[in-house]
Design a protein around this motif. Structure first.
Motif, PDB file in Angstrom:
ATOM      1  N   ASN A 389     -41.702  -4.775  57.576  1.00  0.00           N
ATOM      2  CA  ASN A 389     -42.154  -5.365  56.131  1.00  0.00           C
ATOM      3  C   ASN A 389     -41.345  -5.804  55.392  1.00  0.00           C
ATOM      4  N   TYR A 390     -40.017  -5.459  55.219  1.00  0.00           N
ATOM      5  CA  TYR A 390     -39.028  -5.867  54.204  1.00  0.00           C
ATOM      6  C   TYR A 390     -37.656  -5.505  54.619  1.00  0.00           C
ATOM      7  N   ILE A 391     -36.642  -6.290  54.241  1.00  0.00           N
ATOM      8  CA  ILE A 391     -35.349  -5.674  54.196  1.00  0.00           C
ATOM      9  C   ILE A 391     -34.523  -5.701  52.957  1.00  0.00           C
ATOM     10  N   MET A 392     -33.017  -5.696  52.973  1.00  0.00           N
ATOM     11  CA  MET A 392     -32.454  -5.698  51.671  1.00  0.00           C
ATOM     12  C   MET A 392     -31.963  -6.860  51.170  1.00  0.00           C
ATOM     13  N   GLY A 393     -32.110  -7.171  50.231  1.00  0.00           N
ATOM     14  CA  GLY A 393     -31.301  -8.438  49.518  1.00  0.00           C
ATOM     15  C   GLY A 393     -30.051  -8.088  48.675  1.00  0.00           C
ATOM     16  N   VAL A 394     -28.801  -8.221  49.307  1.00  0.00           N
ATOM     17  CA  VAL A 394     -27.577  -7.753  48.505  1.00  0.00           C
ATOM     18  C   VAL A 394     -26.886  -9.137  48.277  1.00  0.00           C
ATOM     19  N   PRO A 395     -26.262  -9.189  47.170  1.00  0.00           N
ATOM     20  CA  PRO A 395     -25.511 -10.406  46.951  1.00  0.00           C
ATOM     21  C   PRO A 395     -24.454 -10.573  47.776  1.00  0.00           C
ATOM     22  N   GLY A 396     -24.392 -11.526  48.564  1.00  0.00           N
ATOM     23  CA  GLY A 396     -23.070 -12.052  49.551  1.00  0.00           C
ATOM     24  C   GLY A 396     -23.367 -10.989  50.963  1.00  0.00           C
ATOM     25  N   ALA A 397     -24.306 -10.022  50.769  1.00  0.00           N
ATOM     26  CA  ALA A 397     -24.436  -9.027  51.893  1.00  0.00           C
ATOM     27  C   ALA A 397     -23.563  -7.921  51.823  1.00  0.00           C
ATOM     28  N   ASP A 398     -22.629  -7.796  50.744  1.00  0.00           N
ATOM     29  CA  ASP A 398     -21.613  -6.992  50.604  1.00  0.00           C
ATOM     30  C   ASP A 398     -21.926  -6.204  49.298  1.00  0.00           C
ATOM     31  N   ASP A 399     -22.363  -4.724  49.571  1.00  0.00           N
ATOM     32  CA  ASP A 399     -22.544  -3.954  48.479  1.00  0.00           C
ATOM     33  C   ASP A 399     -21.347  -3.557  47.931  1.00  0.00           C
ATOM     34  N   ILE A 400     -21.015  -3.836  46.617  1.00  0.00           N
ATOM     35  CA  ILE A 400     -19.818  -3.452  46.422  1.00  0.00           C
ATOM     36  C   ILE A 400     -19.862  -2.113  45.716  1.00  0.00           C
ATOM     37  N   MET A 401     -21.007  -1.688  45.353  1.00  0.00           N
ATOM     38  CA  MET A 401     -21.144  -0.226  45.015  1.00  0.00           C
ATOM     39  C   MET A 401     -21.042   0.863  45.991  1.00  0.00           C
ATOM     40  N   LEU A 402     -21.861   0.743  47.194  1.00  0.00           N
ATOM     41  CA  LEU A 402     -21.931   1.492  48.207  1.00  0.00           C
ATOM     42  C   LEU A 402     -20.909   1.250  49.354  1.00  0.00           C
ATOM     43  N   ASN A 403     -20.115   0.170  49.245  1.00  0.00           N
ATOM     44  CA  ASN A 403     -19.337  -0.245  50.227  1.00  0.00           C
ATOM     45  C   ASN A 403     -19.476  -0.407  51.768  1.00  0.00           C
ATOM     46  N   TYR A 404     -20.656  -1.013  52.094  1.00  0.00           N
ATOM     47  CA  TYR A 404     -21.094  -1.348  53.182  1.00  0.00           C
ATOM     48  C   TYR A 404     -21.713  -2.717  53.332  1.00  0.00           C
ATOM     49  N   GLN A 405     -21.964  -3.152  54.395  1.00  0.00           N
ATOM     50  CA  GLN A 405     -22.280  -4.644  54.675  1.00  0.00           C
ATOM     51  C   GLN A 405     -23.873  -4.504  55.198  1.00  0.00           C
ATOM     52  N   SER A 406     -24.729  -5.362  54.309  1.00  0.00           N
ATOM     53  CA  SER A 406     -26.049  -5.450  54.495  1.00  0.00           C
ATOM     54  C   SER A 406     -26.816  -6.720  54.905  1.00  0.00           C
ATOM     55  N   THR A 407     -27.779  -7.291  54.334  1.00  0.00           N
ATOM     56  CA  THR A 407     -28.278  -8.518  54.331  1.00  0.00           C
ATOM     57  C   THR A 407     -28.315  -9.257  53.225  1.00  0.00           C
ATOM     58  N   SER A 408     -28.199 -10.520  52.909  1.00  0.00           N
ATOM     59  CA  SER A 408     -27.885 -11.245  51.930  1.00  0.00           C
ATOM     60  C   SER A 408     -29.146 -11.879  51.403  1.00  0.00           C
ATOM     61  N   PHE A 409     -29.399 -12.435  50.077  1.00  0.00           N
ATOM     62  CA  PHE A 409     -30.641 -13.293  49.676  1.00  0.00           C
ATOM     63  C   PHE A 409     -30.560 -14.498  50.790  1.00  0.00           C
ATOM     64  N   HIS A 410     -29.613 -14.880  51.066  1.00  0.00           N
ATOM     65  CA  HIS A 410     -29.719 -16.407  52.124  1.00  0.00           C
ATOM     66  C   HIS A 410     -30.428 -15.707  53.258  1.00  0.00           C
ATOM     67  N   ASP A 411     -29.999 -14.755  53.851  1.00  0.00           N
ATOM     68  CA  ASP A 411     -30.725 -13.970  54.992  1.00  0.00           C
ATOM     69  C   ASP A 411     -32.293 -14.001  54.876  1.00  0.00           C
ATOM     70  N   ALA A 412     -32.535 -13.442  53.660  1.00  0.00           N
ATOM     71  CA  ALA A 412     -34.153 -13.423  53.804  1.00  0.00           C
ATOM     72  C   ALA A 412     -34.625 -14.817  53.606  1.00  0.00           C
ATOM     73  N   MET A 413     -34.157 -15.903  53.160  1.00  0.00           N
ATOM     74  CA  MET A 413     -34.656 -17.250  53.042  1.00  0.00           C
ATOM     75  C   MET A 413     -34.594 -17.694  54.460  1.00  0.00           C
ATOM     76  N   TYR A 414     -33.595 -17.436  55.312  1.00  0.00           N
ATOM     77  CA  TYR A 414     -33.428 -17.769  56.619  1.00  0.00           C
ATOM     78  C   TYR A 414     -34.695 -17.248  57.382  1.00  0.00           C
ATOM     79  N   LEU A 415     -35.088 -16.379  57.349  1.00  0.00           N
ATOM     80  CA  LEU A 415     -35.822 -15.576  58.174  1.00  0.00           C
ATOM     81  C   LEU A 415     -37.245 -15.855  57.794  1.00  0.00           C
TER      82      LEU A 415
END
Length: 454
Positions: A389-415
């Motif tokens: 149904n959905y994924i996360m959209g994180v600036p640059g795929a790098d969450d600077i608060m939680l310190n982990y790697q996720s998916t970016s706004f660009h990734d959502a457009m790609y999919l």
């Protein structure tokens, strides 16, 4: 009760159903840490064969976590719908796999039997399925939810816009929201993990998001992912849309999160009274993740994937708008590398959807895991094909608060582009009207009205 299976002249014995389920699981570091993993592939295959011959009704009789000791078990058994189970009650786990993969079994069929499927049944059948099988079944299933827009419709794919900031800086948050909106993100929810759970600060963030949403008439919902008790404390004086809580698959796990079923019911009832949804009333948002029960020493000797599936029984009780497995967030102690993360995500998505939940996934990993962004690209694509149904959209795929790697706004457009999927219908209309995207989903030049947001 002991379970036995003979494979190529050697008899493998599994002392109880918990051990059988654990040994049948694809390898993962969390089960190894708990001492539950199969010794080798031969034992794993024997366990999978043995599990495949087990009648589904076994899981209503041989309980993995005792009924008298665990309120999640009581929820699973007491809420089981025997009428929905009737049509599959004579099947074994292996036959259930074949049934689900049958071309005759469609979304409506699965929806009808879903209330009769327990989490343990879902977990069991997933253990004997290939990745392809998991994707094939979930691609049939459509779970639609509504609040201010419609999420989960076939052919659509949504994104949680996640503008986290390490100091909850309003300008930093606003910049991330604008950036995400420019890529068509935010239709699932605009949701912030706050740097502090202080009620006053959470209220400020809620007001900031709600003011922004109303000013530009964005057909979406907002959420600050504060603890349930904080949300309840501020609910009567803050603009609460979705109510968030992390949940687990045992009573003790949920206790480690500071919650129980009674508190969840209180929050659900209070949220219904707010009546903030415009086209629907589903307002609960749950996050889960394999390994949470083990990390809380609350696993009762049950494998981590089965316990994750049990968390979905808790979610199902409260008719959520969103559920997502934060699949690689807990770390390599539980899911070691990209292969294990990918498998776990597909299992979680399968079990959640089979139980009737609006499943999303945080396609993610921690920096000390044996994984990289190529692994996440592959998983993202697989989940898109599977009907996530959905994924996360994180600036640059790098969450600077939680310190982990996720998916970016660009990734959502790609999919959306490669799979020809679109945002939530109401949100897509807003994107078109604002001149952010065209009918083909292409991002346009930043329009004048958006420049003014800066």
């Amino acid at each position: 009760m002991a379970y036995k299976f003979t494979l190529r002249g050697k008899t493998y014995s599994f002392k109880d159903l918990k051990i059988l389920m654990a040994k049948a699981s694809p390898a993962r570091s969390g089960d190894a840490l708990a001492g539950l993993i199969a010794e080798d592939n031969k034992e794993r295959i024997a366990a999978q064969y043995c599990l495949s011959e087990l009648p589904l009704k076994t899981f209503l009789e041989d309980l993995l976590v005792p009924y008298e000791k665990d309120e999640v078990t009581r929820l699973i058994i007491d809420d089981h719908r025997n009428e929905s189970f009737k049509s599959i009650s004579n099947l074994s786990v292996g036959e259930f796999r074949d049934y689900l993969l049958s071309y005759k079994v469609d979304a409506e069929t699965i929806k009808n039997i879903s209330p009769g499927i327990t989490p343990e049944m879902a977990a069991a059948v997933s253990k004997i399925m290939r990745n392809q099988d998991l994707i094939s079944v979930t691609s049939k299933i459509e779970v639609v939810t509504k609040f201010r827009n419609t999420v989960g419709k076939r052919g659509h794919f949504s994104v949680r816009l996640q503008p986290n900031n390490p100091s909850d800086d309003p300008k930093g948050i606003a910049a991330s929201i604008i950036d995400g909106l420019m890529y068509g993100c935010g239709d699932a929810v605009i949701g912030i993990n706050p740097a502090t759970d202080n009620p006053k600060e959470v209220s400020k963030l809620l007001k900031q998001l709600d003011d922004f949403r109303q000013q530009y008439e964005i057909p979406t919902q907002t959420c600050i992912l504060s603890h349930l008790t904080t949300t309840l404390e501020i609910m009567d004086k803050s603009p609460v849309d979705l109510i968030f809580q992390s949940i687990g698959g045992t009573e003790k796990t949920n206790s480690s999160f500071g919650i129980d079923l009674k508190l969840l019911q209180e929050a659900y009832d209070a949220g219904k009274e707010l009546n903030r949804g415009t086209i629907g009333k589903q307002m609960m948002y749950f996050e889960t993740g394999q390994g949470s029960s083990l990390s809380a020493d609350a696993h009762h000797g049950v494998d981590q994937q089965t316990l994750e599936s049990r968390a979905y029984a808790v979610a199902r009780k409260f008719d959520p708008f969103l559920v997502n497995t934060v699949v690689g967030f807990i770390g390599p102690e539980y899911l070691y590398d990209g292969k294990q993360i990918t498998r776990a995500a597909l299992e979680d998505h399968f079990c959640g959807k089979l139980l009737g939940l609006p499943m999303g996934c945080d396609v993610c990993y921690t920096n000390h895991a044996e994984a990289d962004q190529d692994d996440m690209d592959s998983l993202l694509t697989l989940l898109g094909v599977a009907g996530c149904n959905y994924i996360m959209g994180v600036p640059g795929a790098d969450d600077i608060m939680l310190n982990y790697q996720s998916t970016s706004f660009h990734d959502a457009m790609y999919l959306r582009k490669v799979l020809k999927k679109r945002p939530a219908p109401e949100f897509e209309e807003w994107l078109l009207n604002m001149g952010i995207m065209d009918e083909q989903g292409n991002r346009l030049e930043i329009p004048e009205q958006i420049l003014k947001l800066r």
